[in-house]
Write a protein that holds these residues in place. Structure first.
Motif, PDB file in Angstrom:
ATOM      1  N   LEU A  71      16.899  33.652  32.771  1.00  0.00           N
ATOM      2  CA  LEU A  71      17.704  33.677  31.590  1.00  0.00           C
ATOM      3  C   LEU A  71      18.858  33.034  31.665  1.00  0.00           C
ATOM      4  N   MET A  72      19.568  32.874  30.425  1.00  0.00           N
ATOM      5  CA  MET A  72      21.058  32.096  30.435  1.00  0.00           C
ATOM      6  C   MET A  72      22.165  33.248  30.722  1.00  0.00           C
ATOM      7  N   LEU A  73      23.053  33.001  31.505  1.00  0.00           N
ATOM      8  CA  LEU A  73      24.053  33.750  31.678  1.00  0.00           C
ATOM      9  C   LEU A  73      24.914  33.807  30.767  1.00  0.00           C
ATOM     10  N   GLN A  74      25.432  35.164  30.104  1.00  0.00           N
ATOM     11  CA  GLN A  74      26.471  35.249  29.150  1.00  0.00           C
ATOM     12  C   GLN A  74      27.740  34.859  29.697  1.00  0.00           C
ATOM     13  N   ASP A  75      28.752  34.541  28.807  1.00  0.00           N
ATOM     14  CA  ASP A  75      30.025  34.191  29.284  1.00  0.00           C
ATOM     15  C   ASP A  75      30.919  35.026  30.483  1.00  0.00           C
ATOM     16  N   LYS A  76      30.519  36.460  30.094  1.00  0.00           N
ATOM     17  CA  LYS A  76      30.918  37.234  30.838  1.00  0.00           C
ATOM     18  C   LYS A  76      30.350  37.212  32.343  1.00  0.00           C
ATOM     19  N   ASP A  77      29.339  36.989  32.415  1.00  0.00           N
ATOM     20  CA  ASP A  77      28.598  36.620  33.895  1.00  0.00           C
ATOM     21  C   ASP A  77      28.691  35.680  34.526  1.00  0.00           C
ATOM     22  N   ARG A  78      29.361  34.644  33.936  1.00  0.00           N
ATOM     23  CA  ARG A  78      29.488  33.293  34.761  1.00  0.00           C
ATOM     24  C   ARG A  78      30.571  33.223  35.842  1.00  0.00           C
TER      25      ARG A  78
ATOM     26  N   ASN B  90      32.547  28.041  38.377  1.00  0.00           N
ATOM     27  CA  ASN B  90      31.956  26.931  38.613  1.00  0.00           C
ATOM     28  C   ASN B  90      30.402  26.827  37.971  1.00  0.00           C
ATOM     29  N   GLN B  91      30.259  27.597  37.136  1.00  0.00           N
ATOM     30  CA  GLN B  91      28.910  27.309  36.344  1.00  0.00           C
ATOM     31  C   GLN B  91      29.217  27.143  35.134  1.00  0.00           C
ATOM     32  N   PRO B  92      28.359  26.141  34.418  1.00  0.00           N
ATOM     33  CA  PRO B  92      28.653  25.506  33.110  1.00  0.00           C
ATOM     34  C   PRO B  92      28.113  26.345  32.281  1.00  0.00           C
ATOM     35  N   ARG B  93      28.783  26.503  31.174  1.00  0.00           N
ATOM     36  CA  ARG B  93      28.463  27.211  29.998  1.00  0.00           C
ATOM     37  C   ARG B  93      27.117  27.179  29.314  1.00  0.00           C
ATOM     38  N   LEU B  94      26.391  27.688  28.935  1.00  0.00           N
ATOM     39  CA  LEU B  94      25.048  27.371  28.192  1.00  0.00           C
ATOM     40  C   LEU B  94      24.110  26.743  29.050  1.00  0.00           C
ATOM     41  N   LEU B  95      24.475  26.498  30.252  1.00  0.00           N
ATOM     42  CA  LEU B  95      23.277  25.892  31.263  1.00  0.00           C
ATOM     43  C   LEU B  95      23.231  26.738  32.240  1.00  0.00           C
ATOM     44  N   ALA B  96      23.917  27.650  32.864  1.00  0.00           N
ATOM     45  CA  ALA B  96      23.709  28.530  34.093  1.00  0.00           C
ATOM     46  C   ALA B  96      22.671  29.831  33.696  1.00  0.00           C
ATOM     47  N   VAL B  97      22.137  29.943  34.631  1.00  0.00           N
ATOM     48  CA  VAL B  97      20.950  31.001  34.561  1.00  0.00           C
ATOM     49  C   VAL B  97      21.109  31.812  35.680  1.00  0.00           C
ATOM     50  N   ASP B  98      20.626  33.432  35.642  1.00  0.00           N
ATOM     51  CA  ASP B  98      20.542  34.291  36.591  1.00  0.00           C
ATOM     52  C   ASP B  98      19.570  33.964  37.726  1.00  0.00           C
ATOM     53  N   ASN B  99      18.524  33.257  37.511  1.00  0.00           N
ATOM     54  CA  ASN B  99      17.684  32.813  38.553  1.00  0.00           C
ATOM     55  C   ASN B  99      17.280  31.262  38.592  1.00  0.00           C
ATOM     56  N   ASP B 100      17.923  30.652  39.484  1.00  0.00           N
ATOM     57  CA  ASP B 100      17.426  29.096  39.603  1.00  0.00           C
ATOM     58  C   ASP B 100      16.081  29.112  39.955  1.00  0.00           C
ATOM     59  N   LEU B 101      15.663  27.776  39.497  1.00  0.00           N
ATOM     60  CA  LEU B 101      14.188  27.190  40.113  1.00  0.00           C
ATOM     61  C   LEU B 101      14.637  26.485  41.357  1.00  0.00           C
TER      62      LEU B 101
ATOM     63  N   THR C 181      17.184  41.854  34.310  1.00  0.00           N
ATOM     64  CA  THR C 181      16.337  40.830  33.787  1.00  0.00           C
ATOM     65  C   THR C 181      15.592  41.367  32.606  1.00  0.00           C
ATOM     66  N   VAL C 182      15.073  42.355  32.602  1.00  0.00           N
ATOM     67  CA  VAL C 182      14.375  42.801  31.488  1.00  0.00           C
ATOM     68  C   VAL C 182      15.210  43.372  30.554  1.00  0.00           C
ATOM     69  N   ALA C 183      16.152  44.067  30.725  1.00  0.00           N
ATOM     70  CA  ALA C 183      16.908  44.567  29.785  1.00  0.00           C
ATOM     71  C   ALA C 183      17.647  42.977  28.851  1.00  0.00           C
ATOM     72  N   ALA C 184      17.896  42.168  29.831  1.00  0.00           N
ATOM     73  CA  ALA C 184      18.512  40.964  29.064  1.00  0.00           C
ATOM     74  C   ALA C 184      17.422  40.200  28.102  1.00  0.00           C
ATOM     75  N   ARG C 185      16.299  40.178  28.557  1.00  0.00           N
ATOM     76  CA  ARG C 185      15.223  39.817  27.934  1.00  0.00           C
ATOM     77  C   ARG C 185      15.031  40.580  26.558  1.00  0.00           C
ATOM     78  N   GLU C 186      15.124  41.873  26.724  1.00  0.00           N
ATOM     79  CA  GLU C 186      14.919  42.737  25.488  1.00  0.00           C
ATOM     80  C   GLU C 186      16.020  42.714  24.540  1.00  0.00           C
ATOM     81  N   VAL C 187      17.166  42.560  25.089  1.00  0.00           N
ATOM     82  CA  VAL C 187      18.297  42.233  24.187  1.00  0.00           C
ATOM     83  C   VAL C 187      18.087  40.607  23.515  1.00  0.00           C
TER      84      VAL C 187
END
Length: 283
Positions: free
Chosen positions: A155-162, A165-176, A273-279
């Motif tokens: 899932l995409m990281l929120q601004d407070k979690d980035r 060095n992580q780009p806004r609207l592109l960084a995620v919590d779990n990379d492939l 992750t589950v909580a973020a998905r539900e939100v």
């Protein structure tokens, strides 16, 4: 003649400036401000796409300047003042053959590398790693069929979690995560609506369709993090469905696989992750 020389010189100068600027501004793995060209290629497929793009740019520029040159010549030499008695020529065999043969040659010049590139993209070589990407509203789930039965969400990281060095609207919590210099086959499917898995630096873009398994591939030649996005309108949060691919060494990949197996082998999801998905779903 002076006008003709000026136009030719201007064309070469413009092409050189565009080529240099595009190479200098295009960044690796993610877009950059005021970027003119494509992102720097990280795979053989993208290198071929960039080469073909530049070839088309040169051809289109040459054709456009040639047409402009003809217009200028017509305006200067054949206006009413310069040419009060117009010619009554009805046809010119050589000219008619030329304007038929030359466009055919131009189209063949474009078609041959175009088909070669298409076949190169579509023919998936023997894969070293297989990844399954499932598009969901509005995040991606990844699994590694050849490395055990586990799956995780990204899932995409929120601004407070980035991190800084992580780009806004592109960084995620779990990379492939994939190994460098290995052929990676990506199986793509949608769980609800049509999505699209796209990573510009890899030169891949393929639809994730519910009930249909599509495949593509890439071979990343440099380590690093490469970003992409869902490229098919899939609902209100379509713009917040990024893709992050982390390319690592073989040793790091093997260690990551073992660690991830322990974390997700039971099929359980990280509570955050589950909580973020539900939100995300509620919004």
């Amino acid at each position: 003649m002076q006008v003709q020389r000026f136009l030719i010189a201007f064309a070469w100068a413009a092409a050189a400036v565009l080529a240099v600027s595009a190479q200098a501004i295009a960044s690796t793995g993610q877009p950059s401000s005021w970027q003119l060209g494509l992102q720097a290629a990280a795979t053989p497929v993208m290198e071929n796409i960039a080469w073909f793009h530049n070839l088309l740019l040169y051809i289109i520029t040459a054709i456009s300047l040639f047409v402009l040159l003809l217009l200028v010549i017509v305006m200067v030499r054949f206006n009413a003042r310069s040419n009060p008695t117009p010619s009554k020529t009805t046809h010119n065999t050589l000219l008619e053959v030329a304007w038929t043969v030359i466009p055919v040659l131009v189209l063949v010049t474009i078609a041959v590398p175009s088909f070669r590139l298409l076949f190169f993209q579509q023919a998936i070589p023997q894969a070293d790693v297989t990844v399954k990407a499932t598009g969901k509203q509005w995040f991606w789930s990844y699994s590694y069929p050849d490395h055990g039965k586990f799956e995780f969400d990204s899932l995409m990281l929120q601004d407070k979690d980035r991190k800084p060095n992580q780009p806004r609207l592109l960084a995620v919590d779990n990379d492939l995560v994939v190994p460098v210099n290995k052929v990676v086959r990506v199986q793509v499917i949608g769980a609800d609506v049509i999505h699209a898995f796209a990573v510009p630096a890899f030169g891949i873009k393929i639809d994730a369709v519910p009930g249909r398994l599509n495949e593509t591939w890439f071979k990343a030649e440099r380590e690093g993090v490469y970003y992409g996005q869902c490229s098919e309108l899939c609902g209100k949060d379509h713009a917040f469905m990024p893709i992050a691919v982390r390319v690592v060494s073989d040793r790091e990949f093997a260690a990551w696989i073992e660690e991830t197996k322990k974390k997700y082998a039971t099929g359980a999801r990280d509570p955050l992750t589950v909580a973020a998905r539900e939100v995300r779903t509620e919004h």
